[in-house]
Every structure is written in structure tokens, then in C-alpha cells.
Design an enzyme around this catalytic site. Structure first.
Site, PDB file in Angstrom:
ATOM      1  N   GLY A  66       3.174  -8.323  -8.998  1.00  0.00           N
ATOM      2  CA  GLY A  66       2.795  -7.282 -10.272  1.00  0.00           C
ATOM      3  C   GLY A  66       3.006  -5.926 -10.261  1.00  0.00           C
ATOM      4  O   GLY A  66       3.619  -5.331 -10.955  1.00  0.00           O
ATOM      5  N   THR A  67       2.428  -5.505  -9.114  1.00  0.00           N
ATOM      6  CA  THR A  67       2.641  -4.096  -8.670  1.00  0.00           C
ATOM      7  C   THR A  67       3.723  -3.576  -8.059  1.00  0.00           C
ATOM      8  O   THR A  67       4.138  -2.384  -7.700  1.00  0.00           O
ATOM      9  CB  THR A  67       1.412  -3.331  -8.402  1.00  0.00           C
ATOM     10  OG1 THR A  67       0.698  -4.002  -7.104  1.00  0.00           O
ATOM     11  CG2 THR A  67       0.071  -3.491  -9.293  1.00  0.00           C
ATOM     12  N   GLY A  68       4.042  -4.620  -7.054  1.00  0.00           N
ATOM     13  CA  GLY A  68       5.114  -4.340  -5.799  1.00  0.00           C
ATOM     14  C   GLY A  68       4.211  -4.138  -4.762  1.00  0.00           C
ATOM     15  O   GLY A  68       4.806  -3.743  -3.716  1.00  0.00           O
ATOM     16  N   GLY A  70       1.192  -5.020  -3.291  1.00  0.00           N
ATOM     17  CA  GLY A  70       0.986  -6.292  -2.391  1.00  0.00           C
ATOM     18  C   GLY A  70       1.919  -6.700  -1.365  1.00  0.00           C
ATOM     19  O   GLY A  70       1.784  -6.901  -0.131  1.00  0.00           O
ATOM     20  N   ASN A  99      14.903   6.393   5.106  1.00  0.00           N
ATOM     21  CA  ASN A  99      14.119   5.365   5.807  1.00  0.00           C
ATOM     22  C   ASN A  99      14.580   4.433   6.374  1.00  0.00           C
ATOM     23  O   ASN A  99      14.087   3.483   6.986  1.00  0.00           O
ATOM     24  CB  ASN A  99      12.892   4.939   4.882  1.00  0.00           C
ATOM     25  CG  ASN A  99      12.406   6.226   3.856  1.00  0.00           C
ATOM     26  OD1 ASN A  99      12.451   6.091   2.912  1.00  0.00           O
ATOM     27  ND2 ASN A  99      11.651   7.029   4.793  1.00  0.00           N
ATOM     28  N   ARG A 109       5.496  -5.832 -12.995  1.00  0.00           N
ATOM     29  CA  ARG A 109       4.747  -5.597 -14.419  1.00  0.00           C
ATOM     30  C   ARG A 109       4.883  -3.944 -14.965  1.00  0.00           C
ATOM     31  O   ARG A 109       4.600  -3.938 -16.268  1.00  0.00           O
ATOM     32  CB  ARG A 109       3.107  -5.776 -14.204  1.00  0.00           C
ATOM     33  CG  ARG A 109       2.792  -7.190 -13.940  1.00  0.00           C
ATOM     34  CD  ARG A 109       1.171  -7.498 -13.899  1.00  0.00           C
ATOM     35  NE  ARG A 109       1.047  -8.997 -13.716  1.00  0.00           N
ATOM     36  CZ  ARG A 109       0.121  -9.095 -12.990  1.00  0.00           C
ATOM     37  NH1 ARG A 109      -0.529  -8.587 -12.160  1.00  0.00           N
ATOM     38  NH2 ARG A 109      -0.015 -10.575 -13.101  1.00  0.00           N
ATOM     39  N   ARG A 132      18.228  13.403  11.827  1.00  0.00           N
ATOM     40  CA  ARG A 132      16.718  13.805  12.019  1.00  0.00           C
ATOM     41  C   ARG A 132      15.947  12.488  11.275  1.00  0.00           C
ATOM     42  O   ARG A 132      14.917  12.266  11.780  1.00  0.00           O
ATOM     43  CB  ARG A 132      16.378  15.034  11.108  1.00  0.00           C
ATOM     44  CG  ARG A 132      16.675  14.938   9.574  1.00  0.00           C
ATOM     45  CD  ARG A 132      16.550  16.347   9.024  1.00  0.00           C
ATOM     46  NE  ARG A 132      16.227  16.266   7.565  1.00  0.00           N
ATOM     47  CZ  ARG A 132      17.495  15.987   6.768  1.00  0.00           C
ATOM     48  NH1 ARG A 132      18.652  16.063   7.280  1.00  0.00           N
ATOM     49  NH2 ARG A 132      17.420  16.024   5.485  1.00  0.00           N
ATOM     50  N   HIS A 133      16.652  11.735  10.476  1.00  0.00           N
ATOM     51  CA  HIS A 133      15.992  10.557   9.857  1.00  0.00           C
ATOM     52  C   HIS A 133      15.681   9.509  10.935  1.00  0.00           C
ATOM     53  O   HIS A 133      14.738   8.789  10.910  1.00  0.00           O
ATOM     54  CB  HIS A 133      16.665  10.127   8.499  1.00  0.00           C
ATOM     55  CG  HIS A 133      16.875  11.054   7.770  1.00  0.00           C
ATOM     56  ND1 HIS A 133      15.891  11.564   6.918  1.00  0.00           N
ATOM     57  CD2 HIS A 133      17.729  11.762   7.103  1.00  0.00           C
ATOM     58  CE1 HIS A 133      15.909  12.556   5.978  1.00  0.00           C
ATOM     59  NE2 HIS A 133      17.348  12.626   6.208  1.00  0.00           N
ATOM     60  N   ARG A 136      12.786  10.123  12.972  1.00  0.00           N
ATOM     61  CA  ARG A 136      11.427   9.956  12.079  1.00  0.00           C
ATOM     62  C   ARG A 136      11.427   8.427  12.158  1.00  0.00           C
ATOM     63  O   ARG A 136      10.277   7.803  12.314  1.00  0.00           O
ATOM     64  CB  ARG A 136      11.523  10.537  10.818  1.00  0.00           C
ATOM     65  CG  ARG A 136      11.377  12.018  10.861  1.00  0.00           C
ATOM     66  CD  ARG A 136      11.853  12.796   9.702  1.00  0.00           C
ATOM     67  NE  ARG A 136      11.967  14.268  10.104  1.00  0.00           N
ATOM     68  CZ  ARG A 136      12.654  15.042   9.173  1.00  0.00           C
ATOM     69  NH1 ARG A 136      13.146  14.594   8.172  1.00  0.00           N
ATOM     70  NH2 ARG A 136      12.572  16.218   9.400  1.00  0.00           N
TER      71      ARG A 136
HETATM   72  C1  RB5 Z   1      -1.535 -10.986  -8.951  1.00  0.00           C
HETATM   73  O1  RB5 Z   1      -2.383 -10.961 -10.063  1.00  0.00           O
HETATM   74  C2  RB5 Z   1      -1.312  -9.481  -8.466  1.00  0.00           C
HETATM   75  O2  RB5 Z   1      -2.523  -9.099  -7.865  1.00  0.00           O
HETATM   76  C3  RB5 Z   1      -0.290  -9.270  -7.475  1.00  0.00           C
HETATM   77  O3  RB5 Z   1       0.982  -9.674  -8.283  1.00  0.00           O
HETATM   78  C4  RB5 Z   1       0.292  -7.927  -7.020  1.00  0.00           C
HETATM   79  O4  RB5 Z   1       0.277  -6.824  -8.098  1.00  0.00           O
HETATM   80  C5  RB5 Z   1      -0.726  -7.507  -5.838  1.00  0.00           C
HETATM   81  O5  RB5 Z   1      -0.493  -6.239  -5.494  1.00  0.00           O
END
Ligand code: RB5
Length: 144
Positions: A66-68, A70, A99, A109, A132-133, A136
């Protein structure tokens, strides 16, 4: 290149787009699932992709949730993985150049297809600059 791809249910639809994009652009894809929108736990898939990259079965990885966030946190628990969350295409370039990131993560999302395509384009066009990278990156180690 051989690219391992994974997501959770939130990233499933965009994963299909990523898999198609990668194949169209000449990469071999190992789709590590999931294979439906049924609810799953992102650490399971991040770990599969991370381990595939760390053991050398795949050259690089792509992860979506969802957010990337996790999948990034989870993949970075695998020794040898440097997973970077790309919120905009410039992040993809810098994640490779500075990196030496080997897994790129996206928010399903909050990121549109165009941004993902441009980010992947940048990711594959860029390479690690060393110097230098490298000093690190070599300092990125678990400390306790
Ligand atoms: C699932 O709802 C959500 O928590 C997952 O996709 C993610 O965003 C977690 O980091």
C-alpha cells in the site's frame, strides 16, 4: 536481467503492470506472488524477493504494498538487501547511484503507473557510482 517481483494484496494490481513492463523491456521475471487480491501479509513476500536477490537467484527485486513502507522495512531485514522506497523517479536513479540498492519498492496507493514506469526506466539506466558512496554503503551493517 532476472528480476524477482512481489507484493501484498494492496500492490497486486500494480504488480501485474510491473511484471508486464519488465517483460516488455527485456527482463526475465520471477513473479513471487501473490496471485490474487486476497489479503496476505507483506513480510512474507518481501522476504521471498529479498532472499532471491541475496542468494543470487535474481539480480534485483521489485516490491509493492500500500505505502511501500512495509515491504521496504521487511526486505531490508534480509542480509545483503538494500531496498529503497521510490516515491518519485529521481529516487530510483539515486538509489542505484548512491546506495547500490538492489530492491526497489513502490507504494501502490500513492504512486501512479507513469511514475512507476519512469522510475523503473531510471533504475535500469543508472549504476552504482562507487567511490565515497562505496565507503558509506560498506558501513551499512546491523549494529545490535
Ligand atoms: C495493507 O493494508 C497495508 O498495510 C500494506 O499494504 C502496507 O501499506 C504496509 O506497509
Amino acid at each position: 536481467m532476472k528480476i524477482a517481483v512481489g507484493s501484498d494484496h494492496a500492490g497486486f494490481e500494480l504488480k501485474t503492470y510491473v511484471v508486464e513492463w519488465l517483460r516488455k523491456n527485456g527482463h526475465e521475471v520471477v513473479d513471487m506472488g501473490p496471485f490474487s487480491e486476497e489479503s496476505v501479509d507483506y513480510p512474507d513476500y518481501a522476504r521471498k524477493v529479498g532472499e532471491s536477490v541475496a542468494e543470487g537467484s535474481s539480480n534485483q527485486g521489485v516490491l509493492l504494498c500500500g505505502t511501500g513502507i512495509g515491504v521496504s522495512i521487511s526486505a531490508n531485514k534480509v542480509k545483503g538487501v538494500r531496498a529503497a522506497l521510490a516515491c518519485r523517479p529521481e529516487f530510483a536513479t539515486l538509489a542505484r547511484e548512491h546506495n547500490d540498492a538492489n530492491v526497489i519498492c513502490f507504494s501502490a496507493r500513492f504512486t501512479d503507473r507513469e511514475t512507476i514506469a519512469k522510475s523503473l526506466e531510471n533504475w535500469f539506466a543508472a549504476s552504482f557510482e562507487g567511490g565515497r558512496h562505496e565507503r558509506r554503503v560498506n558501513k551499512i551493517e546491523p549494529c545490535c
